[in-house]
Design an enzyme around this catalytic site. Structure first.
Site, PDB file in Angstrom:
ATOM      1  N   SER A  81      34.668  -3.279  20.943  1.00 38.53           N
ATOM      2  CA  SER A  81      34.147  -3.146  19.579  1.00 38.53           C
ATOM      3  C   SER A  81      34.899  -3.981  18.554  1.00 38.53           C
ATOM      4  O   SER A  81      34.398  -4.188  17.450  1.00 38.53           O
ATOM      5  CB  SER A  81      34.168  -1.681  19.147  1.00 38.53           C
ATOM      6  OG  SER A  81      35.476  -1.149  19.228  1.00 38.53           O
ATOM      7  N   HIS A 107      38.656   0.854  13.534  1.00 40.57           N
ATOM      8  CA  HIS A 107      38.492  -0.594  13.379  1.00 40.57           C
ATOM      9  C   HIS A 107      39.007  -1.104  12.033  1.00 40.57           C
ATOM     10  O   HIS A 107      38.950  -0.387  11.032  1.00 40.57           O
ATOM     11  CB  HIS A 107      37.004  -0.946  13.512  1.00 40.57           C
ATOM     12  CG  HIS A 107      36.390  -0.421  14.765  1.00 40.57           C
ATOM     13  ND1 HIS A 107      35.677   0.765  14.809  1.00 40.57           N
ATOM     14  CD2 HIS A 107      36.414  -0.891  16.038  1.00 40.57           C
ATOM     15  CE1 HIS A 107      35.271   1.000  16.046  1.00 40.57           C
ATOM     16  NE2 HIS A 107      35.705   0.006  16.822  1.00 40.57           N
ATOM     17  N   ASP A 122      37.153   2.716   9.663  1.00 40.51           N
ATOM     18  CA  ASP A 122      36.504   3.962  10.080  1.00 40.51           C
ATOM     19  C   ASP A 122      37.385   4.850  10.957  1.00 40.51           C
ATOM     20  O   ASP A 122      36.887   5.729  11.643  1.00 40.51           O
ATOM     21  CB  ASP A 122      35.203   3.645  10.823  1.00 40.51           C
ATOM     22  CG  ASP A 122      35.426   2.766  12.053  1.00 40.51           C
ATOM     23  OD1 ASP A 122      36.594   2.448  12.367  1.00 40.51           O
ATOM     24  OD2 ASP A 122      34.432   2.379  12.697  1.00 40.51           O
TER      25      ASP A 122
END
Length: 382
Positions: free
Chosen positions: A56, A358, A355
């Site tokens: 991610s 990240h 968040d």
């Protein structure tokens, strides 16, 4: 987008931005000149394409397509700062790979799963939530909870093979077409450790059983890319995860020990152990393939550099998520960023973390700048 426009946008962030590295008081005049020169000289590498693998931290939309747009990264406020809409990136805007691509004079990389996309400047194979190790091997170690994708590093390299069938004909042609490309193999492996910890594996057990498997998988994937013609590769290590809001929320206890930066010491030591073993393996691989340039991407020290200089760079919060609700670090598990009613901070540029997991776009900008400056001398692009 024209080359000059891309470079202009990139340097607007780096030089003109209110929290610019060039304006940071802790950087000497000589260092500022070096950073600016490094960013410009990165274009001298003349990379024709970039191929990104990982999770991610690098995914520009593969997981959204794979999971039929159910991901939080396919909802606002993800993407709001730069794109004004969600793109599948796990940030409020741009990722490190976006800045690296622009610095190289290339367009943003499209996700491989978008079959209508233009891949003229390279391909992004990274998948959010993915592991380095095949999910079947993790399951054999009783690590199988919360895994949302089977698109591990090996699968991503398989996709690269699929792409090459159309891109080139035979080993010689592929080698010729890939020799001026940059391959970024990760960051990957972080999720293997996340899932192992969630499965209640001890850190000692992870070091003994999971780390060797992860490192071997990364090396094997890198070897496959070299065998297909990759000649310049960056293989990143892991971040200091003990500094992340989600780790501080999940794993902090009354007996926790902290390092000088207020991060969970034993979890950062796990990252350092992985990085040490990865570097040792990459040194061996470099000796085996002297015709390649294999660079260790030092994500740990890049993040630590930004973290320790956060105030000078304009950040007001190092450990609290911008988007989230609950607890000391703005991380709760009833509602997450992207869910209805979850607030977003007024200015994400003030936060290192977006968040709970990240980086914000602003953090990604500084991380990319550090990485480019660090790897440029090793690429011999003068």
């Amino acid at each position: 987008m024209a080359d000059t426009q891309k470079l202009t946008i990139f340097y607007m962030f780096i030089i003109v931005g209110s929290f610019s590295i060039s304006n940071a008081t802790f950087i000497s005049e000589h260092a500022r000149m070096y950073v600016d020169a490094s960013l410009f000289m990165f274009r001298n590498c003349r990379f024709e394409k970039i191929y990104q693998f990982g999770d991610s931290m690098s995914d520009t939309g593969n997981i959204v397509i794979e999971n039929k747009k159910k991901e939080a990264s396919n909802r606002l406020p993800y993407g709001e700062t730069f794109f004004g809409r969600p793109t599948g990136r796990n940030s409020n805007g741009l990722l490190m790979i976006d800045y690296i691509a622009w610095a190289a004079g290339l367009n943003l990389l499209n996700p491989f799963n978008d079959k209508t996309a233009n891949f003229d400047d390279g391909v992004n194979f990274a998948v959010a939530g993915s592991t380095a190790t095949a999910v079947e091997k993790l399951a054999a170690q009783h690590i199988n909870g919360n895994i949302t994708t089977s698109s591990s590093l090996g699968v991503q390299v398989d996709w690269m093979e699929e792409y090459l069938v159309k891109f080139c004909k035979g080993d010689e042609d592929c080698g010729d077409k890939l020799k001026n490309s940059l391959f970024i193999v990760g960051e990957t492996g972080g999720n293997d450790y996340n899932f192992a910890l969630m499965a209640r594996k001890t850190i000692d057990k992870i070091k003994a059983d999971v780390v060797p498997e992860v490192v071997e998988t990364i090396i094997n994937g890198t070897k496959r890319l070299i065998n297909r013609g990759a000649r310049k590769l960056m293989v990143p290590g892991n971040f200091p995860v003990g500094c992340l809001p989600i780790y501080l929320t999940l794993f902090q206890t009354k007996n926790s020990t902290f390092d000088e930066n207020g991060c969970l010491k034993e979890y950062n030591e796990l990252s350092m152990y992985h990085n040490m073993k990865l570097k040792e393996a990459l040194d061996i691989l470099q000796d085996e393939a002297p015709y390649t340039t294999i660079i260790y991407g030092d994500y740990y020290n890049a993040y630590e550099w930004v973290y320790t200089h956060a105030a000078e760079l304009g950040f007001k919060s190092k450990q609290k998520a911008c988007c989230g609700i609950g607890g000391k670090y703005n991380v709760g598990f009833g509602k997450l960023c992207g869910d209805p009613g979850v607030p977003v901070c007024p200015n994400p540029n003030n936060h290192l973390n977006w968040d709970g997991v990240h980086p914000t776009q602003q953090t990604n900008m500084f991380l990319a700048t550090w990485l480019i400056t660090n790897m440029l001398p090793k690429l011999d692009c003068y």
